[in-house]
Structure formats: structure tokens, C-alpha cells
Design an enzyme around this catalytic site. Structure first.
Site, PDB file in Angstrom:
ATOM      1  N   HIS A   1     -10.382  -8.381  -2.411  1.00  0.00           N
ATOM      2  CA  HIS A   1     -10.690  -7.289  -1.484  1.00  0.00           C
ATOM      3  C   HIS A   1      -9.810  -6.064  -1.707  1.00  0.00           C
ATOM      4  O   HIS A   1     -10.057  -5.009  -1.115  1.00  0.00           O
ATOM      5  CB  HIS A   1     -10.597  -7.772  -0.033  1.00  0.00           C
ATOM      6  CG  HIS A   1      -9.203  -7.941   0.479  1.00  0.00           C
ATOM      7  ND1 HIS A   1      -8.600  -9.173   0.622  1.00  0.00           N
ATOM      8  CD2 HIS A   1      -8.288  -7.036   0.892  1.00  0.00           C
ATOM      9  CE1 HIS A   1      -7.379  -9.017   1.105  1.00  0.00           C
ATOM     10  NE2 HIS A   1      -7.166  -7.729   1.283  1.00  0.00           N
TER      11      HIS A   1
ATOM     12  N   ASP B   1     -11.678 -14.988  -2.408  1.00  0.00           N
ATOM     13  CA  ASP B   1     -10.977 -13.700  -2.331  1.00  0.00           C
ATOM     14  C   ASP B   1      -9.780 -13.696  -3.280  1.00  0.00           C
ATOM     15  O   ASP B   1      -8.623 -13.642  -2.861  1.00  0.00           O
ATOM     16  CB  ASP B   1     -10.543 -13.422  -0.889  1.00  0.00           C
ATOM     17  CG  ASP B   1      -9.932 -12.036  -0.721  1.00  0.00           C
ATOM     18  OD1 ASP B   1     -10.158 -11.178  -1.590  1.00  0.00           O
ATOM     19  OD2 ASP B   1      -9.233 -11.826   0.292  1.00  0.00           O
TER      20      ASP B   1
ATOM     21  N   GLY C   1       2.818  -4.854   5.487  1.00  0.00           N
ATOM     22  CA  GLY C   1       2.848  -5.355   4.131  1.00  0.00           C
ATOM     23  C   GLY C   1       1.540  -5.218   3.408  1.00  0.00           C
ATOM     24  O   GLY C   1       0.727  -4.378   3.731  1.00  0.00           O
TER      25      GLY C   1
ATOM     26  N   SER D   1      -1.911  -6.952   1.365  1.00  0.00           N
ATOM     27  CA  SER D   1      -2.836  -7.981   0.929  1.00  0.00           C
ATOM     28  C   SER D   1      -2.648  -8.223  -0.564  1.00  0.00           C
ATOM     29  O   SER D   1      -2.179  -7.353  -1.293  1.00  0.00           O
ATOM     30  CB  SER D   1      -4.268  -7.530   1.182  1.00  0.00           C
ATOM     31  OG  SER D   1      -4.533  -7.366   2.543  1.00  0.00           O
ATOM     32  N   GLY D   2      -3.045  -9.385  -1.011  1.00  0.00           N
ATOM     33  CA  GLY D   2      -2.971  -9.692  -2.435  1.00  0.00           C
ATOM     34  C   GLY D   2      -1.619 -10.167  -2.910  1.00  0.00           C
ATOM     35  O   GLY D   2      -1.468 -10.570  -4.066  1.00  0.00           O
TER      36      GLY D   2
END
Length: 368
Positions: free
Chosen positions: A88, A138, A240, A242-243
Site C-alpha cells: 500500500h 500487503d 511512523g 507503514s512498510g
């Protein structure tokens, strides 16, 4: 703030040593540019006193993804030319050529001389990903246009084989950069942050997410997901990327247990952070990146009992295994992931919103 499904980012905390016994599994990985080798999952550091700020070089696999010059997501280095991140983080509206990768970053507003910047050649999203919030699959592989040389501050993490299990209660660490208050960036120089969270069993996590459900926004936890955090709310920070990596130490090295994926609201009870299990996609990663080595290891600790962690009653006698852990004072308020920090020209990325729920933990010592 009403409950809403959102993609997760990262929070702050301190480290605790996880001295799990296993056979040595630190794979020697070759630097294709120099011909040298480095151990995956092993920072080139000694003793560290735990703190909310990480130390430079402590998490050398942490990568910063920028879009149009602004930090948008985290990622993890797994090979000289490959990263793992969340699918995403690359919505269809964002052209790949407007992303930039920085490796060896520590303080985003105070870049060091050995910081490395790379452009992206291609992004491989898993076929099961649907561009929907909370989608299974994801996870994405990012190929850099040029390989990076391994240094003291740039090293890959180890990847778990498909059979590797991270038991309930195992304490792992998530790292990255992000806001500390609503629409307020980390204070300059934006030092890399770290947060320790225990693994929560998927059945328990499903039970927690089934409490007070929103019929218009159901939460589905798929088998490729894992949870980490705390059942109690009011102990977390929405900040923070994502990923970013969920790093778990087994034996003498750190493994990429999960990729930050999504969550629900900020500071809400019964809504721990949700990650994509890297082990679920180990074979896919190996197929796309043959040079990576998969670590087939076993954590020696027994899973923690989660009896009482998710109960249909509100009795105070139904206490979970982590209920006595208290946060540091001044835990941060929710931030709105749809709005950039004041003074920022960063675009609003609705399908790649960057908030995360995590607990602010107590102080611990950590020995690498």
C-alpha cells in the site's frame, strides 16, 4: 476520534534483550559491488543502553522511502538491490519515478556523510494484494536501479523460512520515523525511533478486533497477518511509517518477522497493530530474489498463555499477560494520517496513510 481502519506506521519505545537459543543462522551475504560479505541481521555494534531514540547503526536494514522529497514509508533491506515493504506504500496514483530510497539514514534532518540515496527500478506487489485497506498480500518487493554496498550502517536483515514461527509473547522491535503529536513531526533532527511489542496470537487478535465492531467498516484478519502490541488502549502512539520492519531476534541474528500493514484508530483498546507475516511469503520472495538466504530456525521460548487477554466480560479479574506493563508518561495523541505536518508540502496519500498504533514501553537494557 472515531474508529476507522487505517494503514499503520510506527511508534516509540525501548528495547529488551531477547536471548532465544537456536542454532547459529546468520547467513553471510555477498556484496555484489565489492565482493565482500556481511552477516544478515547482525548490526556492527556493541552494548546499547535502551532508549526511545535508536543509536546510529543499530538497525542497519531500516530504509526510508521518500515520495516527492517527503518521507512516506519505511522498508527493509534484504539484498544489495532489494527491499521489502508494504504494497500500500505504492498506490496506483503515485508514479514510481517520483520515489527515492535512502539507506543508512538515522536522523532525517541531519543526514550523515555515508547516507546512500537510490532510485527505484521496479516494484513487485504480491498478486493477492487488491489496493484495498486491510487487504491480504500487503507486501511488495522493491528493486533498486543500482545495488548498494554494505557498510557499518547499511546491512540486510535475515529472512525467515516459511516454517519459522514467532511464538506468542515473543518481544520484537519495530523501527522508523514519524509524528509525535497530531500533525506534529518528530522534532528535528528526526532521530530513528524504536518500539518493543510482544507478539499476539492470531486467534486472540481476531477476538480483540471482534469487540465493538463497526458494521460499516469490518476488520478481517487473514492468515498471512500477525499482531503485536497490547490489548489495553491509552498506551500507544500514532506515528511512523507503514512498510517498516518488525524485527525479532532468534539466536545471534535478527529476522524480519513482519511488515507494518494496518490498524484501527489510535490508542483504542482491543486494537493491536497488524503486520504481514514475512514467513507466509518466503517462497515468493525467494522466487523473485534468488540470492536471498532463508533462515530455518526455531525460537526456544514457549508461547505465552493469553488466557484472559480477550474476554467477553469486563471483570477486572480477567487479566491478560501484559496488563501490568505501564507506559511512559505523556503518551502521544492520535494524529490524522490524511493531513501532512504543518509546513509540509507532502501530498495526502489516502491509500498509503502512515499512522500506527504502538505501546510506549518502560526502559530496558539491550545487548546485541
Amino acid at each position: 476520534m472515531g474508529r476507522q481502519k487505517r494503514t499503520l506506521g510506527l511508534g516509540l519505545s525501548l528495547l529488551l534483550s531477547c536471548a532465544f537459543l537456536s542454532s547459529s543462522h546468520s547467513a553471510a551475504v555477498e556484496d555484489v559491488r565489492t565482493g565482500g560479505t556481511a552477516l544478515c541481521g547482525v548490526p556492527s555494534m556493541g552494548r546499547i543502553i535502551g532508549g526511545m531514540n535508536a543509536q546510529r547503526g543499530q538497525w542497519p536494514w531500516q530504509v526510508n522511502l521518500n515520495f516527492d522529497g517527503h518521507h512516506v514509508c519505511g522498508a527493509t533491506l534484504i539484498a544489495p538491490q532489494w527491499l521489502v515493504t508494504a504494497a500500500h506504500c505504492f498506490p496506483p496514483v503515485n508514479p514510481i519515478d517520483r520515489y527515492e530510497v535512502t539507506l543508512g539514514a538515522f536522523q532525517l534532518k541531519n543526514p550523515s556523510d555515508d547516507l546512500v540515496e537510490k532510485l527505484i527500478q521496479e516494484v513487485l506487489k504480491h498478486p493477492e494484494y487488491t489496493d484495498d485497506e486491510g487487504s491480504k498480500g500487503d507486501i511488495a518487493l522493491v528493486k533498486l536501479k543500482e545495488p548498494v554496498s554494505y557498510t557499518r550502517t547499511i546491512r540486510p536483515i535475515c529472512l525467515p523460512a516459511s516454517t519459522v514461527d514467532f511464538p506468542r509473547g515473543m518481544k520484537c522491535t519495530v523501527t522508523g520515523w514519524g509524528n509525535i503529536l497530531t500533525s506534529t513531526s518528530l522534532p528535528s533532527p528526526m532521530t530513528l525511533q524504536q518500539l518493543e511489542v510482544p507478539i499476539i496470537g492470531l486467534d486472540t487478535c481476531k477476538c480483540l478486533y471482534s469487540k465493538d465492531p463497526d458494521p460499516e467498516d469490518p476488520h478481517v484478519l487473514h492468515n498471512d497477518m500477525m499482531c503485536a502490541g497490547f490489548a489495553e488502549g491509552k498506551k500507544d502512539a500514532c506515528q511512523g511509517d507503514s512498510g517498516g520492519p518488525l524485527s525479532c531476534r532468534i539466536g545471534d541474528a535478527w529476522l524480519l518477522a513482519g511488515v507494518v500493514s494496518w490498524g484501527d484508530a489510535c490508542g483504542a483498546a482491543n486494537r493491536p497493530g497488524v503486520y504481514i507475516r514475512t514467513a507466509a511469503y518466503a517462497d515468493w520472495i525467494k522466487e523473485k530474489v534468488p540470492e536471498v538466504a532463508l533462515s530455518n530456525v526455531v525460537a526456544s521460548m514457549e508461547p505465552v498463555s493469553e488466557t484472559g487477554m480477550c474476554s467477553n466480560t469486563s471483570s477486572t479479574s480477567d487479566r491478560g499477560p501484559y496488563d501490568d506493563i505501564q507506559p511512559l508518561p505523556g503518551w502521544n495523541r492520535p494524529l490524522n494520517p490524511s493531513q501532512p505536518p504543518p509546513g509540509s508540502a507532502a501530498p495526502s496519500l489516502s491509500s498509503a496513510s502512515l499512522s500506527l498504533i504502538f505501546l510506549l514501553f518502560q526502559s530496558f537494557y539491550y545487548l546485541l
